[in-house]
Motif scaffolding. Structure first.
Motif, short mmCIF file in Angstrom:
data_model
loop_
_atom_site.label_atom_id
_atom_site.label_comp_id
_atom_site.label_asym_id
_atom_site.label_seq_id
_atom_site.Cartn_x
_atom_site.Cartn_y
_atom_site.Cartn_z
N LYS A 134 3.39 10.15 -26.15
CA LYS A 134 3.13 10.51 -24.75
C LYS A 134 1.77 10.00 -24.31
CE LYS A 134 5.87 14.77 -25.11
NZ LYS A 134 5.87 16.25 -24.92
N GLN A 135 1.70 9.51 -23.08
CA GLN A 135 0.44 9.10 -22.47
C GLN A 135 0.41 9.55 -21.02
OE1 GLN A 135 0.68 4.77 -24.26
NE2 GLN A 135 -1.44 5.15 -23.59
N GLN A 136 -0.80 9.68 -20.49
CA GLN A 136 -0.95 10.15 -19.12
C GLN A 136 -2.09 9.42 -18.43
OE1 GLN A 136 -0.94 14.39 -18.82
NE2 GLN A 136 -1.43 14.42 -16.63
N ALA A 137 -1.95 9.25 -17.12
CA ALA A 137 -3.00 8.67 -16.29
C ALA A 137 -3.05 9.47 -14.99
CB ALA A 137 -2.73 7.20 -16.01
N THR A 138 -4.19 9.45 -14.32
CA THR A 138 -4.35 10.19 -13.08
C THR A 138 -4.97 9.31 -12.00
OG1 THR A 138 -6.53 11.00 -13.81
CG2 THR A 138 -4.62 12.40 -14.29
N GLY A 139 -4.71 9.71 -10.74
CA GLY A 139 -5.32 9.04 -9.60
C GLY A 139 -4.94 7.58 -9.49
N ILE A 140 -3.64 7.26 -9.48
CA ILE A 140 -3.19 5.87 -9.44
C ILE A 140 -2.92 5.45 -8.00
CG2 ILE A 140 -1.46 4.23 -10.26
CD1 ILE A 140 -1.72 7.49 -12.05
N SER A 141 -3.69 4.51 -7.51
CA SER A 141 -3.52 4.01 -6.15
C SER A 141 -2.37 3.03 -6.09
CB SER A 141 -4.81 3.34 -5.67
OG SER A 141 -5.90 4.25 -5.70
N GLY A 159 0.79 -1.22 0.00
CA GLY A 159 0.00 0.00 0.00
C GLY A 159 0.81 1.26 0.00
N ARG A 160 2.14 1.13 -0.18
CA ARG A 160 2.99 2.32 -0.09
C ARG A 160 3.78 2.58 -1.36
NH1 ARG A 160 6.79 1.63 4.71
NH2 ARG A 160 7.44 3.70 3.99
N SER A 161 3.52 1.84 -2.42
CA SER A 161 4.25 2.07 -3.66
C SER A 161 3.36 1.81 -4.86
CB SER A 161 5.49 1.17 -3.73
OG SER A 161 5.11 -0.19 -3.87
N VAL A 162 3.74 2.44 -5.97
CA VAL A 162 3.14 2.16 -7.28
C VAL A 162 4.24 1.59 -8.15
CG1 VAL A 162 2.14 3.16 -9.36
CG2 VAL A 162 1.36 3.94 -7.11
N ARG A 163 3.99 0.39 -8.69
CA ARG A 163 4.98 -0.29 -9.52
C ARG A 163 4.39 -0.50 -10.91
NH1 ARG A 163 9.09 -3.09 -7.95
NH2 ARG A 163 8.45 -5.10 -8.85
N ILE A 164 5.19 -0.16 -11.93
CA ILE A 164 4.67 -0.14 -13.30
C ILE A 164 5.61 -0.90 -14.23
CG2 ILE A 164 3.82 1.35 -15.15
CD1 ILE A 164 4.20 3.63 -12.84
N ASP A 165 5.04 -1.87 -14.96
CA ASP A 165 5.75 -2.57 -16.01
C ASP A 165 5.32 -1.99 -17.35
OD1 ASP A 165 7.05 -4.73 -14.38
OD2 ASP A 165 4.96 -5.18 -13.91
N LEU A 166 6.27 -1.49 -18.12
CA LEU A 166 5.95 -0.87 -19.41
C LEU A 166 6.32 -1.79 -20.56
CD1 LEU A 166 6.70 1.67 -17.37
CD2 LEU A 166 6.36 2.94 -19.47
N GLU A 167 5.49 -1.76 -21.60
CA GLU A 167 5.73 -2.56 -22.79
C GLU A 167 5.55 -1.68 -24.03
OE1 GLU A 167 3.48 -6.07 -25.23
OE2 GLU A 167 3.77 -6.42 -23.07
N GLY A 168 6.64 -1.52 -24.77
CA GLY A 168 6.58 -0.70 -25.97
C GLY A 168 5.94 -1.45 -27.12
N ILE A 180 9.37 0.03 -12.90
CA ILE A 180 9.50 1.35 -12.27
C ILE A 180 8.76 1.33 -10.94
CG2 ILE A 180 8.89 3.79 -12.45
CD1 ILE A 180 11.07 3.06 -14.38
N THR A 181 9.43 1.77 -9.87
CA THR A 181 8.82 1.81 -8.54
C THR A 181 8.84 3.23 -8.00
OG1 THR A 181 9.51 -0.46 -8.03
CG2 THR A 181 8.95 0.96 -6.17
N PHE A 182 7.66 3.74 -7.67
CA PHE A 182 7.53 5.05 -7.04
C PHE A 182 7.01 4.86 -5.63
CE2 PHE A 182 6.91 6.55 -11.54
CZ PHE A 182 8.06 7.34 -11.60
N GLY A 183 7.81 5.26 -4.63
CA GLY A 183 7.33 5.26 -3.26
C GLY A 183 6.35 6.40 -3.04
N LEU A 184 5.31 6.14 -2.27
CA LEU A 184 4.26 7.14 -2.07
C LEU A 184 4.49 8.02 -0.85
CD1 LEU A 184 1.10 5.00 -2.90
CD2 LEU A 184 2.14 6.79 -4.30
N GLY A 185 5.47 7.66 0.00
CA GLY A 185 5.66 8.44 1.21
C GLY A 185 4.41 8.37 2.07
N GLY A 186 3.88 9.53 2.46
CA GLY A 186 2.66 9.56 3.27
C GLY A 186 1.40 9.67 2.45
N ALA A 187 1.52 9.68 1.12
CA ALA A 187 0.34 9.81 0.26
C ALA A 187 -0.30 8.43 0.03
CB ALA A 187 0.73 10.43 -1.07
N ASN A 188 -1.49 8.44 -0.55
CA ASN A 188 -2.17 7.18 -0.84
C ASN A 188 -2.33 6.93 -2.34
OD1 ASN A 188 -4.19 8.97 -1.55
ND2 ASN A 188 -5.48 8.51 0.24
N ARG A 189 -1.77 7.83 -3.16
CA ARG A 189 -1.86 7.63 -4.60
C ARG A 189 -0.92 8.58 -5.32
NH1 ARG A 189 -7.49 10.55 -6.64
NH2 ARG A 189 -6.82 12.70 -6.20
#
Length: 550
Positions: free
Chosen positions: A528-535, A457-466, A506-515
């Motif tokens: 380019k692509q974008q997404a918002t509100g990633i838990s 619950g403290r990180s967002v991990r993303i696997d990218l495929e070109g 790619i791993t982004f730590g969330l610190g004290g945030a929830n998303r």
């Protein structure tokens, strides 16, 4: 009244510890360096490790690279394989991952004098291929194609063989044609016949330093497609005989959308290759300030990595020889790099260490990249002539305090274990959302160090495929994450550290945030692509499609 100045207080290092889970994990690899008393230089330099998912089951596996006993040594017949591939079977009842030796079934039971490994899907078929470095005249520098979980040696057919002494290597698409190219670091011109007698005390033989040997040019192989590579070293402008390369790290350090890379050299100037966008590079290491130290002297440079560890711009870390500070640079535009080794706090503690493996990672998931160093000397008798320097040295962990300072967290993290450290890599081996460490000792065992950050619950991990013009691994993709007012940038890559490959996720730590509030990716082909509100959680992002939970 006199003005009272409050004392400066450094932020407190987090109570996050690593646990050595090697025994229960089933990893039983021991690096063989072939030492038998002759003190031949290659004995001091291995080995490496790669974190990869070779069978596409979603779990990170481990490939270790050993050397071998020298021809004529009575022990030579006991070697079954210099490679050891461990399949991740999932977690045991205690939550630690369990690994099974899959070397033979995967076709990698091979004897060679190895150093390290690079991972990349060079044929874009969705399966991780492997390039193994080492002494070319003893089986090293070989390309293995992954054919649905079993590897086949395609070195000769691909044109990627090399007779020299290979150390680190990297897959990256330098010309943007959608195919991964290959860079091979080559060290010095050494063979048993060219071995030189060196002595610390003037009498007893010791391992020579690289100054005694001629340097040699590294090689850049261009991927032509259809399984073939061509030697593009001279054409691309990256060939120089004044080099003794140990580390390589691709990264777009100036933000122009083209992949640049740094090559770290042992007792020769480092090379910082700026991509000109026409298939050629310009070495800007001297102008940028990373080729030599402030006195104009080359250092004993080894492992290397990049990060946005200092807010705005990029940080560059390089492992150096003992009695040399480990290098920590920062740049805001890629033109000039400021040496912050001393002011960051790293130089104060690292002077006596000899550092091979180097990588940035956010071990406590507070949203800032920290720094890990794998240490260990090359001469087992060094203490006899340099009383303050030891052969076995603990690794170092520096916590990023977020104010330009890096605090020594080695003791708090439970890493004060003297080792002869060489290659090191990270990956989420137990799938709990934080990053674990794997490192290799020269002439000793591998170590699986599990992160105790309790990260669910403290990180967002993303696997990218070109897809399309981008290489399938998405190596070179730029990922930007915004959490509140904080902005993080990372780039998909596996090559970093020394003779090793880290996971590409790619791993982004969330610190004290929830998303993550906003997430953007710039693919290797410029889309380019974008997404918002990633838990918190793990996601898969295929170019042209939406971000989806994995």
């Amino acid at each position: 009244m006199p003005v009272k100045i409050a004392p400066v207080r450094e932020a407190r290092v987090p109570e996050v510890a690593f646990r050595d889970a090697t025994a229960e994990s089933g990893v039983a690899f021991t690096q063989i360096n072939g030492a038998g008393g002759r003190k031949w230089m290659p004995e001091t330099m291995g080995g490496g490790v790669a974190v990869l998912d070779y069978d596409n089951d979603g779990r990170e596996d481990l490939l270790f690279v050993s050397s071998r006993f020298w021809p004529g040594d009575p022990r030579a017949g006991s070697s079954k394989s210099s490679l050891a591939l461990y399949h991740n079977e999932g977690n045991g009842p205690d939550g630690a991952p369990r690994f099974r030796d899959a070397t033979r079934e995967a076709g990698l039971e091979i004897v060679l004098y190895g150093m390290g490994a690079a991972v990349g899907d060079f044929d874009n078929d969705g399966w991780d291929d492997v390039y193994v470095t080492g002494l070319g005249n003893l089986g090293g520098n070989r390309l293995f194609r992954n054919e649905h979980g079993r590897f086949r040696d395609v070195t000769r057919a691909s044109g990627t063989g090399d007779p020299g002494w290979g150390t680190s290597a990297a897959f990256f698409d330098y010309d943007g044609d959608g195919r991964l190219d290959l860079f091979l670091c080559r060290y010095v011109e050494w063979t048993p016949a060219k071995d030189i007698f060196c002595a610390l005390d003037g009498t007893h033989k010791s391992y020579c330093t690289p100054e005694r040997y001629d340097g040699t040019s590294s090689r850049l192989f261009h991927n032509e497609g259809n399984g073939r590579f061509s030697d593009a070293t001279s054409k691309a402008g990256v060939g120089t005989t004044n080099a003794k390369a140990l580390g390589v790290a691709p990264f777009d350090f100036n933000g122009d959308g083209r992949i640049d890379f740094i090559v770290t050299n042992d007792t020769a100037p480092n090379n910082l290759y700026k991509n000109n966008g026409d298939g050629t590079f310009t070495d800007v290491g001297v102008e940028a300030g990373v080729a030599v130290n402030e006195a104009g002297q080359s250092r004993g440079a080894m492992g290397v990595d990049w990060s946005d560890a200092k807010a705005g711009g990029y940080a560059l870390a390089i492992g150096n020889f003992s009695n040399q500070m480990k290098s920590f640079y920062w740049t805001d535009d890629g033109d000039v790099f400021l040496d912050l080794s001393a002011s960051s706090g790293i130089g104060r503690d690292s002077l006596l260490d000899l550092t091979f493996g180097v990588f940035f990672f956010d071990y406590d998931l507070d949203g800032r990249d920290d720094l890990f160093l794998s240490n260990g000397h090359v001469e087992n008798s060094v203490h006899e002539v340099q009383k303050a320097v030891t052969y076995r040295q603990p690794p170092s962990l520096y916590w990023n305090a977020g104010n330009g300072r890096m605090s020594d967290a080695t003791k708090v993290a439970g890493l004060e274990i003297p080792l002869v450290g060489r290659g090191a890599a990270f990956g989420d081996l137990d799938e709990d959302g934080d990053l674990d460490i794997v490192l290799v000792e020269n002439g000793g065992p591998a170590h699986v160090l599990l992160n105790g950050a309790n990260a669910r619950g403290r990180s967002v991990r993303i696997d990218l495929e070109g897809s399309g013009p981008s290489n399938r691994d998405a190596i070179g993709a730029r990922v930007e994450a915004s959490v509140g007012k904080n902005r993080r940038v990372d780039m998909v890559r596996a090559a970093r550290s020394y003779a090793s490959s880290c996971e590409r996720t790619i791993t982004f730590g969330l610190g004290g945030a929830n998303r993550i509030d906003s997430l953007a990716v710039i693919w290797p082909d410029g889309a380019k692509q974008q997404a918002t509100g990633i838990s918190a959680g793990r996601y898969r992002w295929v170019e042209g499609s939406d971000l989806r939970p994995r």
